[in-house]
Design a protein around this motif. Structure first.
Motif, PDB file in Angstrom:
ATOM      1  N   GLY A  67     -46.032  11.590  -3.121  1.00 43.39           N
ATOM      2  CA  GLY A  67     -46.461  11.822  -1.748  1.00 43.39           C
ATOM      3  C   GLY A  67     -47.631  12.752  -1.578  1.00 43.39           C
ATOM      4  O   GLY A  67     -47.861  13.263  -0.476  1.00 43.39           O
ATOM      5  N   LYS A  68     -48.411  12.982  -2.645  1.00 44.94           N
ATOM      6  CA  LYS A  68     -49.550  13.900  -2.567  1.00 44.94           C
ATOM      7  C   LYS A  68     -50.891  13.177  -2.621  1.00 44.94           C
ATOM      8  O   LYS A  68     -51.807  13.517  -1.871  1.00 44.94           O
ATOM      9  CB  LYS A  68     -49.468  14.929  -3.693  1.00 44.94           C
ATOM     10  CG  LYS A  68     -48.238  15.814  -3.650  1.00 44.94           C
ATOM     11  CD  LYS A  68     -48.244  16.708  -2.432  1.00 44.94           C
ATOM     12  CE  LYS A  68     -47.069  17.677  -2.444  1.00 44.94           C
ATOM     13  NZ  LYS A  68     -47.064  18.554  -1.245  1.00 44.94           N
ATOM     14  N   VAL A  69     -51.027  12.201  -3.537  1.00 46.63           N
ATOM     15  CA  VAL A  69     -52.271  11.442  -3.671  1.00 46.63           C
ATOM     16  C   VAL A  69     -51.933   9.960  -3.764  1.00 46.63           C
ATOM     17  O   VAL A  69     -51.080   9.558  -4.573  1.00 46.63           O
ATOM     18  CB  VAL A  69     -53.082  11.870  -4.910  1.00 46.63           C
ATOM     19  CG1 VAL A  69     -54.366  11.039  -5.004  1.00 46.63           C
ATOM     20  CG2 VAL A  69     -53.435  13.347  -4.840  1.00 46.63           C
ATOM     21  N   PHE A  70     -52.608   9.174  -2.941  1.00 46.61           N
ATOM     22  CA  PHE A  70     -52.424   7.733  -2.919  1.00 46.61           C
ATOM     23  C   PHE A  70     -53.748   7.049  -3.253  1.00 46.61           C
ATOM     24  O   PHE A  70     -54.819   7.648  -3.114  1.00 46.61           O
ATOM     25  CB  PHE A  70     -51.954   7.272  -1.538  1.00 46.61           C
ATOM     26  CG  PHE A  70     -50.680   7.901  -1.070  1.00 46.61           C
ATOM     27  CD1 PHE A  70     -49.460   7.290  -1.288  1.00 46.61           C
ATOM     28  CD2 PHE A  70     -50.699   9.124  -0.406  1.00 46.61           C
ATOM     29  CE1 PHE A  70     -48.276   7.878  -0.848  1.00 46.61           C
ATOM     30  CE2 PHE A  70     -49.533   9.723   0.036  1.00 46.61           C
ATOM     31  CZ  PHE A  70     -48.318   9.091  -0.189  1.00 46.61           C
ATOM     32  N   GLU A  98     -46.689   3.544  12.383  1.00 56.14           N
ATOM     33  CA  GLU A  98     -45.498   4.340  12.074  1.00 56.14           C
ATOM     34  C   GLU A  98     -45.337   4.518  10.566  1.00 56.14           C
ATOM     35  O   GLU A  98     -45.046   5.624  10.083  1.00 56.14           O
ATOM     36  CB  GLU A  98     -44.253   3.674  12.665  1.00 56.14           C
ATOM     37  CG  GLU A  98     -42.987   4.486  12.479  1.00 56.14           C
ATOM     38  CD  GLU A  98     -41.776   3.865  13.155  1.00 56.14           C
ATOM     39  OE1 GLU A  98     -40.654   4.345  12.920  1.00 56.14           O
ATOM     40  OE2 GLU A  98     -41.958   2.900  13.928  1.00 56.14           O
ATOM     41  N   ALA A  99     -45.528   3.430   9.818  1.00 53.88           N
ATOM     42  CA  ALA A  99     -45.390   3.503   8.355  1.00 53.88           C
ATOM     43  C   ALA A  99     -46.448   4.407   7.749  1.00 53.88           C
ATOM     44  O   ALA A  99     -46.173   5.178   6.820  1.00 53.88           O
ATOM     45  CB  ALA A  99     -45.471   2.102   7.751  1.00 53.88           C
ATOM     46  N   PHE A 100     -47.674   4.327   8.284  1.00 54.01           N
ATOM     47  CA  PHE A 100     -48.739   5.170   7.761  1.00 54.01           C
ATOM     48  C   PHE A 100     -48.472   6.637   8.094  1.00 54.01           C
ATOM     49  O   PHE A 100     -48.619   7.521   7.243  1.00 54.01           O
ATOM     50  CB  PHE A 100     -50.088   4.733   8.327  1.00 54.01           C
ATOM     51  CG  PHE A 100     -51.255   5.480   7.737  1.00 54.01           C
ATOM     52  CD1 PHE A 100     -51.808   5.080   6.532  1.00 54.01           C
ATOM     53  CD2 PHE A 100     -51.782   6.594   8.381  1.00 54.01           C
ATOM     54  CE1 PHE A 100     -52.881   5.773   5.974  1.00 54.01           C
ATOM     55  CE2 PHE A 100     -52.851   7.291   7.839  1.00 54.01           C
ATOM     56  CZ  PHE A 100     -53.394   6.879   6.626  1.00 54.01           C
ATOM     57  N   ALA A 101     -48.066   6.913   9.325  1.00 50.59           N
ATOM     58  CA  ALA A 101     -47.800   8.284   9.745  1.00 50.59           C
ATOM     59  C   ALA A 101     -46.687   8.913   8.920  1.00 50.59           C
ATOM     60  O   ALA A 101     -46.715  10.118   8.644  1.00 50.59           O
ATOM     61  CB  ALA A 101     -47.441   8.316  11.231  1.00 50.59           C
ATOM     62  N   ALA A 102     -45.734   8.107   8.493  1.00 53.26           N
ATOM     63  CA  ALA A 102     -44.605   8.625   7.711  1.00 53.26           C
ATOM     64  C   ALA A 102     -45.049   9.213   6.378  1.00 53.26           C
ATOM     65  O   ALA A 102     -44.337  10.039   5.798  1.00 53.26           O
ATOM     66  CB  ALA A 102     -43.580   7.512   7.486  1.00 53.26           C
ATOM     67  N   LEU A 103     -46.213   8.801   5.890  1.00 58.21           N
ATOM     68  CA  LEU A 103     -46.716   9.317   4.611  1.00 58.21           C
ATOM     69  C   LEU A 103     -47.320  10.709   4.757  1.00 58.21           C
ATOM     70  O   LEU A 103     -47.539  11.394   3.756  1.00 58.21           O
ATOM     71  CB  LEU A 103     -47.768   8.361   4.038  1.00 58.21           C
ATOM     72  CG  LEU A 103     -47.284   6.940   3.758  1.00 58.21           C
ATOM     73  CD1 LEU A 103     -48.452   6.073   3.300  1.00 58.21           C
ATOM     74  CD2 LEU A 103     -46.178   6.940   2.713  1.00 58.21           C
ATOM     75  N   GLY A 104     -47.622  11.109   5.973  1.00 63.86           N
ATOM     76  CA  GLY A 104     -48.159  12.443   6.211  1.00 63.86           C
ATOM     77  C   GLY A 104     -49.584  12.634   5.747  1.00 63.86           C
ATOM     78  O   GLY A 104     -50.047  13.781   5.582  1.00 63.86           O
ATOM     79  N   ILE A 105     -50.304  11.554   5.548  1.00 61.80           N
ATOM     80  CA  ILE A 105     -51.678  11.645   5.036  1.00 61.80           C
ATOM     81  C   ILE A 105     -52.582  12.337   6.047  1.00 61.80           C
ATOM     82  O   ILE A 105     -52.597  11.980   7.230  1.00 61.80           O
ATOM     83  CB  ILE A 105     -52.210  10.247   4.683  1.00 61.80           C
ATOM     84  CG1 ILE A 105     -51.469   9.702   3.460  1.00 61.80           C
ATOM     85  CG2 ILE A 105     -53.718  10.264   4.432  1.00 61.80           C
ATOM     86  CD1 ILE A 105     -51.733   8.241   3.180  1.00 61.80           C
ATOM     87  N   THR A 106     -53.329  13.331   5.575  1.00 58.61           N
ATOM     88  CA  THR A 106     -54.255  14.055   6.442  1.00 58.61           C
ATOM     89  C   THR A 106     -55.711  13.821   6.060  1.00 58.61           C
ATOM     90  O   THR A 106     -56.603  14.140   6.845  1.00 58.61           O
ATOM     91  CB  THR A 106     -53.981  15.566   6.392  1.00 58.61           C
ATOM     92  OG1 THR A 106     -54.167  16.034   5.042  1.00 58.61           O
ATOM     93  CG2 THR A 106     -52.554  15.881   6.834  1.00 58.61           C
ATOM     94  N   ARG A 107     -55.951  13.268   4.851  1.00 59.42           N
ATOM     95  CA  ARG A 107     -57.326  13.144   4.358  1.00 59.42           C
ATOM     96  C   ARG A 107     -57.538  11.781   3.721  1.00 59.42           C
ATOM     97  O   ARG A 107     -56.689  11.298   2.960  1.00 59.42           O
ATOM     98  CB  ARG A 107     -57.612  14.229   3.312  1.00 59.42           C
ATOM     99  CG  ARG A 107     -57.436  15.648   3.841  1.00 59.42           C
ATOM    100  CD  ARG A 107     -57.652  16.666   2.736  1.00 59.42           C
ATOM    101  NE  ARG A 107     -56.634  16.593   1.711  1.00 59.42           N
ATOM    102  CZ  ARG A 107     -56.830  16.932   0.431  1.00 59.42           C
ATOM    103  NH1 ARG A 107     -58.021  17.324   0.030  1.00 59.42           N
ATOM    104  NH2 ARG A 107     -55.832  16.864  -0.439  1.00 59.42           N
ATOM    105  N   ALA A 159     -53.582  13.040   0.445  1.00 56.21           N
ATOM    106  CA  ALA A 159     -54.861  12.345   0.529  1.00 56.21           C
ATOM    107  C   ALA A 159     -54.731  10.940  -0.031  1.00 56.21           C
ATOM    108  O   ALA A 159     -53.873  10.661  -0.877  1.00 56.21           O
ATOM    109  CB  ALA A 159     -55.928  13.114  -0.257  1.00 56.21           C
ATOM    110  N   VAL A 160     -55.605  10.055   0.436  1.00 57.45           N
ATOM    111  CA  VAL A 160     -55.691   8.708  -0.117  1.00 57.45           C
ATOM    112  C   VAL A 160     -57.146   8.427  -0.453  1.00 57.45           C
ATOM    113  O   VAL A 160     -58.050   8.745   0.328  1.00 57.45           O
ATOM    114  CB  VAL A 160     -55.117   7.641   0.842  1.00 57.45           C
ATOM    115  CG1 VAL A 160     -55.755   7.682   2.208  1.00 57.45           C
ATOM    116  CG2 VAL A 160     -55.254   6.236   0.240  1.00 57.45           C
ATOM    117  N   VAL A 161     -57.368   7.858  -1.639  1.00 56.43           N
ATOM    118  CA  VAL A 161     -58.696   7.466  -2.106  1.00 56.43           C
ATOM    119  C   VAL A 161     -58.774   5.951  -2.047  1.00 56.43           C
ATOM    120  O   VAL A 161     -57.842   5.256  -2.482  1.00 56.43           O
ATOM    121  CB  VAL A 161     -58.938   7.943  -3.550  1.00 56.43           C
ATOM    122  CG1 VAL A 161     -60.316   7.523  -4.044  1.00 56.43           C
ATOM    123  CG2 VAL A 161     -58.772   9.448  -3.655  1.00 56.43           C
TER     124      VAL A 161
END
Length: 248
Positions: free
Chosen positions: A35-38, A52-61, A140-142
């Motif tokens: 749950g830190k880097v995707f 909703e599914a995206f928000a559940a991941l808590g991604i901020t960046r 974060a997600v790259v």
């Protein structure tokens, strides 16, 4: 042996190659934190029904590796996600597809392209990893277009700094190929003419050997991935911050 993403893969309506880099083992028996880097393919296709599914991941960046023209034509991640968007194209020449032959093969051809990208895009890769090391700023997600080549290389460099073995890095890279059937089915539904076009095999294939060759030859040229990244501008403080934030 069949490699599967297990529960690291996350399904969205029109994003097909999204997965968590967490859960992979390190050489000393620990694991990368979940749950830190995707990593992902084009997030410009993300649909509001997936909010909703995206928000559940808590991604901020979000770190977008695409060219300026790709961002303009394919779109940025939607505003409703409310993430910080960082644009860092990895500098490299456009690939000359005419150089591919079946005799060369997909793995060798891609490894040659990745070698060039690692050399010309070194400073950009260093900037992206420095961003990712700020783990306290949130998950974060790259991503790039397919989540395959540029995203695959950045993911490989991050995992190498976390002491994930090369075989594990190569196996994670190979998982992208599993997303292709769903992506092609979607393309057939929205653009049948585009789907009917013949594509070279390196568009849809991600053999693990391509990344194994890439990592082995990077070591031959630079000593270790860490040596390569240090010469590219990564500091020891950045490496330590990344490791403290991303290793269990």
């Amino acid at each position: 042996m069949t490699i599967t993403p297990g529960d690291r893969a996350i399904a969205f309506s029109t994003v097909f190659n999204f997965r968590d880099l967490g859960g992979l083992p390190t050489v000393d028996g620990r694991k990368v934190k979940r749950g830190k880097v995707f990593r992902s393919d084009n997030l410009g296709r993300l649909q509001e029904r997936d909010a909703e599914a995206f928000a559940a991941l808590g991604i901020t960046r979000v770190i977008d590796l695409r060219r300026v023209g790709e961002v303009a034509s394919l779109g940025r991640i939607p505003e409703w996600t409310r993430v910080a968007w960082h644009h860092h194209h990895l500098e490299h020449e456009m690939w000359d597809h005419s150089t591919y032959t079946d005799e060369i093969g997909v793995a060798r051809w891609l490894a040659d392209r990745y070698r060039d990208l690692l050399e010309t895009g070194a400073a950009d890769i260093a900037r992206v990893i420095t961003l990712l090391s700020n783990v306290d700023e949130g998950p974060a997600v790259v991503h790039c277009v397919a989540g395959k080549d540029r995203t695959g290389l950045v993911s490989a460099m991050v995992l190498s700094l976390l002491d994930v073995p090369d075989d594990e890095i190569a196996n994670d890279y190979a998982l992208t190929e599993l997303s292709e059937p769903a992506y092609l089915a979607w393309v057939r539904s929205v653009d049948p003419a585009e789907a009917a076009k013949a594509q070279p095999p390196f568009y849809t294939q991600t053999p693990a050997d391509a990344m194994r060759l890439t990592m082995a030859e990077l070591r031959e040229r630079h000593g270790t991935p860490r040596d390569y990244l240090r010469r590219s501008g990564i500091t020891e403080q950045t490496v330590e911050r990344l490791r403290q934030g991303l290793i269990e």
